[in-house]
Design a protein around this motif. Structure first.
Motif, PDB file in Angstrom:
ATOM      1  N   VAL A 100     -46.237  66.903  14.494  1.00  0.00           N
ATOM      2  CA  VAL A 100     -44.804  66.581  14.565  1.00  0.00           C
ATOM      3  C   VAL A 100     -44.300  66.608  16.008  1.00  0.00           C
ATOM      4  CG1 VAL A 100     -42.500  67.363  13.939  1.00  0.00           C
ATOM      5  CG2 VAL A 100     -44.299  67.322  12.226  1.00  0.00           C
ATOM      6  N   VAL A 101     -44.583  67.702  16.717  1.00  0.00           N
ATOM      7  CA  VAL A 101     -44.053  67.795  18.076  1.00  0.00           C
ATOM      8  C   VAL A 101     -44.702  66.724  18.963  1.00  0.00           C
ATOM      9  CG1 VAL A 101     -43.721  69.288  20.065  1.00  0.00           C
ATOM     10  CG2 VAL A 101     -43.565  70.240  17.783  1.00  0.00           C
ATOM     11  N   THR A 102     -45.989  66.456  18.759  1.00  0.00           N
ATOM     12  CA  THR A 102     -46.619  65.383  19.522  1.00  0.00           C
ATOM     13  C   THR A 102     -45.896  64.062  19.273  1.00  0.00           C
ATOM     14  OG1 THR A 102     -48.760  66.462  19.326  1.00  0.00           O
ATOM     15  CG2 THR A 102     -48.779  64.171  19.982  1.00  0.00           C
ATOM     16  N   ALA A 103     -45.584  63.774  18.007  1.00  0.00           N
ATOM     17  CA  ALA A 103     -44.907  62.514  17.692  1.00  0.00           C
ATOM     18  C   ALA A 103     -43.541  62.442  18.362  1.00  0.00           C
ATOM     19  CB  ALA A 103     -44.764  62.360  16.175  1.00  0.00           C
ATOM     20  N   LEU A 104     -42.788  63.559  18.321  1.00  0.00           N
ATOM     21  CA  LEU A 104     -41.461  63.548  18.926  1.00  0.00           C
ATOM     22  C   LEU A 104     -41.558  63.345  20.438  1.00  0.00           C
ATOM     23  CD1 LEU A 104     -39.693  66.418  16.923  1.00  0.00           C
ATOM     24  CD2 LEU A 104     -39.639  63.950  16.517  1.00  0.00           C
ATOM     25  N   LEU A 105     -42.502  64.053  21.059  1.00  0.00           N
ATOM     26  CA  LEU A 105     -42.664  63.903  22.507  1.00  0.00           C
ATOM     27  C   LEU A 105     -43.162  62.502  22.857  1.00  0.00           C
ATOM     28  CD1 LEU A 105     -44.327  67.334  23.361  1.00  0.00           C
ATOM     29  CD2 LEU A 105     -42.011  66.605  23.921  1.00  0.00           C
ATOM     30  N   TYR A 106     -44.079  62.007  22.044  1.00  0.00           N
ATOM     31  CA  TYR A 106     -44.636  60.674  22.286  1.00  0.00           C
ATOM     32  C   TYR A 106     -43.539  59.610  22.223  1.00  0.00           C
ATOM     33  CZ  TYR A 106     -47.563  56.543  21.810  1.00  0.00           C
ATOM     34  OH  TYR A 106     -48.135  55.316  21.997  1.00  0.00           O
ATOM     35  N   ALA A 107     -42.663  59.753  21.186  1.00  0.00           N
ATOM     36  CA  ALA A 107     -41.573  58.777  21.048  1.00  0.00           C
ATOM     37  C   ALA A 107     -40.667  58.815  22.269  1.00  0.00           C
ATOM     38  CB  ALA A 107     -40.779  59.061  19.776  1.00  0.00           C
ATOM     39  N   GLY A 108     -40.407  60.015  22.758  1.00  0.00           N
ATOM     40  CA  GLY A 108     -39.520  60.143  23.906  1.00  0.00           C
ATOM     41  C   GLY A 108     -40.132  59.642  25.197  1.00  0.00           C
TER      42      GLY A 108
END
Ligand SMILES: Nc1ncnc2c1ncn2[C@@H]1O[C@H](COP(=O)(O)OP(=O)(O)O)[C@@H](O)[C@H]1O
Ligand SMILES: [Mg+2]
Lengths: 255, 283
Positions: A100-108
């Protein structure tokens, strides 16, 4: 009455958006076989998105792991089972926090870069110019970026989990003096293949979702400075919401 | 490669005999409920330089998008060498586009590639030529626009005029039959403008390339174009040699060619009555 109409309107907008994304995905999937024939373009994009996000992913993973170590130790101590810290940290990171955190950071980081790059290419006629050179921008520009991102994100998730576990260990073993041998052996004994599968599935699904949103928003950006800005913002917002919704669904199914 | 494409698509009609390369017949087009063209007729002669002129917003860029098949007319037909552009399937359209080259106002170079790679782009996409041959072609094309020395620069390092010259070299890399220039002189200093004029003329004279130049620069075009069309009000308002159009009886043509601030294209954007609005606002 007004509220009803607004709800109906936004439901209509939502349906139209989903339809638009679906059509776009269809066109994109049609170009993927051709794009796979040129691995050098894809490798360049894996490098682009991966390298772009690697530092931020590693830094955040270390801190998320450390916080998990602090809170986990504090909680487990109340039950006198601090030896289980390895298990708690690993399960938390593999099943939930890592993907989850990887996805959020990746999106940003990478998602916005992807969307604004494509949006700018649209606004400066680069995509039209490619079409005018009888080259399909879907195949030459969008598909390699999409595939590159879809490959990069699970890899980044693995990096996040590894560094995160290191962070848990740093706090638990080095700082609070949890026994190192039992930290690792309990972790190895109780993390099952199922748990790892859940992390892998989440990483892949989030990767597909975040990269699809980024290329869709960028490719269809209104060709003005304002339009590109909007596409970038929407990429972050929609990716975040979609990631958390998908996270709930996958967790519920795999429980 | 190009010849194989043309026999493939144009088999419908033996086109070589025809005088004009592009025929636009009774084209209607509207966007967002607004009519842009209503019965446009014109023809682009083979091997000549044709100017398309008209006030801003009159639909010149839209016309180019119609000719290149990016959009379809609501009515009428657009024939390119006898092929009806608006009925083509995507693959046929791409085959046809390999015979055309289009220059965008800002060059539209790919910003993540060097000048060299930009010019090599269409070659790498469409051919399997060995690297040394690609290198030779690219350097030849860059030499023709005077920018061989800039091969390793990135597009962001180029001036506006250089950008357009690189774009021209890129377009020339696949040897098109038609070159379409959308406002090639806008925003350039007189020297760069002179260079572009020289290149347009050279491409036409030395290589026999049919050229379409969209511009509102009456002065530059009068020395450059063989025929001119002035488009206004969704139709062709005047056609012929630019010098002979100067005394045209149509008011709009006169206003355009002589740069008059008021006329059929009004100085004032349509508005409510001035006095009434002032009085109403102060109340
Ligand atoms: N996609 C579009 N949506 C709405 N209006 C458009 C669109 N494309 C062009 N137009 C309108 O069509 C008119 C003609 O545009 P254009 O062909 O760019 O003019 P020109 O190139 O002659 O200055 C303009 O008034 C523009 O506002
Ligand atoms: Mg225009």
């Amino acid at each position: 009455m007004k509220i009803v109409r607004e709800l109906a309107d936004s439901a209509g907008d939502f349906t139209a958006a989903v339809g638009g994304v679906t059509l776009f995905l269809g066109r994109l999937l049609g170009q993927i076989p051709a794009a796979l024939l040129r691995p050098s373009l894809i490798v360049a994009q894996v490098h682009n998105t991966g390298a772009l996000s690697l530092v931020i992913i590693m830094t955040c993973a270390l801190f998320v792991g450390a916080v998990l170590g602090l809170l986990g130790y504090d909680t487990l101590l109340r039950f006198g089972s601090e030896d289980a810290l390895g298990t708690v940290g690993a399960l938390g990171l593999v099943k939930e926090l890592g993907p989850v955190v990887t996805a959020l950071l990746y999106a940003g980081r990478a998602g916005t870069a992807l969307a604004s790059e494509l949006g700018l290419m649209r606004a400066t006629d680069q995509l039209t110019a490619i079409e005018m050179m009888a080259v399909d921008p879907m195949r030459r520009v969008v598909a390699p970026r999409f595939i590159g991102g879809v490959i990069a994100m699970p890899l980044l998730t693995v990096v996040f989990i590894a560094i995160g576990i290191f962070g848990v260990q740093l706090v638990g073993v080095q700082n609070f003096g949890v026994d190192s041998a039992s930290f690792w052996s309990q972790m190895r004994a109780s993390v099952e293949l199922n748990d790892i599968a859940e992390g892998v599935i989440k990483g892949c699904v989030f990767g597909l979702a975040c990269n699809l949103i980024a290329v869709y928003e960028g490719y269809n950006a209104i060709p003005t400075a304002e339009g590109v800005g909007r596409a970038t913002t929407r990429t972050v917002v929609i990716s975040a919401v979609l990631t958390l919704m998908l996270d709930y669904m996958i967790t519920a199914v795999m429980l | 490669m190009v010849s194989a494409v043309s026999t493939d698509v144009s088999s419908a009609q033996p086109a070589a005999a025809s005088e004009s390369l592009i025929e636009i017949r009774d084209v209607h087009y509207s966007v967002g409920g607004r009519s842009i063209f209503s019965g446009l007729n014109l023809s682009i002669p083979r091997g000549r330089i044709t100017a398309l002129m008209g006030p801003s917003g009159t639909g010149k860029t839209t016309l180019l998008r119609l000719v290149t098949g990016q959009i379809k007319p609501t009515r009428g037909e657009i024939l390119f060498d006898g092929i009806n552009v608006s009925t083509l399937k995507t693959r046929e359209l791409y085959a046809l586009r390999r015979r055309m080259g289009m220059l965008f106002q800002n060059g539209a170079l790919l910003t993540d590639m060097s000048v060299f790679e930009n010019v090599a782009f269409p070659l790498r996409e469409h051919t399997d030529l060995p690297e040394c041959l690609i290198r030779n072609i690219v350097l030849t094309k860059l030499q023709a626009v005077g920018l061989r020395g800039a091969a390793q620069l990135m597009p962001a390092e180029l001036s506006g005029g250089m950008n357009r010259r690189v774009a021209l070299a890129r377009t020339m890399a696949t040897d098109p039959e038609v070159l379409i220039y959308d406002e090639p002189f806008t925003g350039l200093d007189p020297i760069s403008m002179g260079m572009i004029v020289r290149l347009v003329r050279h491409m036409n004279a030395a290589l026999g390339i049919t050229s379409i130049v969209v511009s509102h620069d009456v002065h530059e075009l009068s020395g450059l174009s063989d025929t001119s069309y002035i488009i206004a009000g969704g139709k062709v308002a005047a056609a012929g040699k630019l010098n002979e159009l100067k005394g045209h009886q149509s008011e709009i043509v006169n206003q355009f060619l002589n740069g008059l601030p008021d006329g059929p294209v009004p100085f004032h954007y349509p508005a409510a009555d001035y006095q009434q609005q002032l009085l109403a606002d102060s109340e």
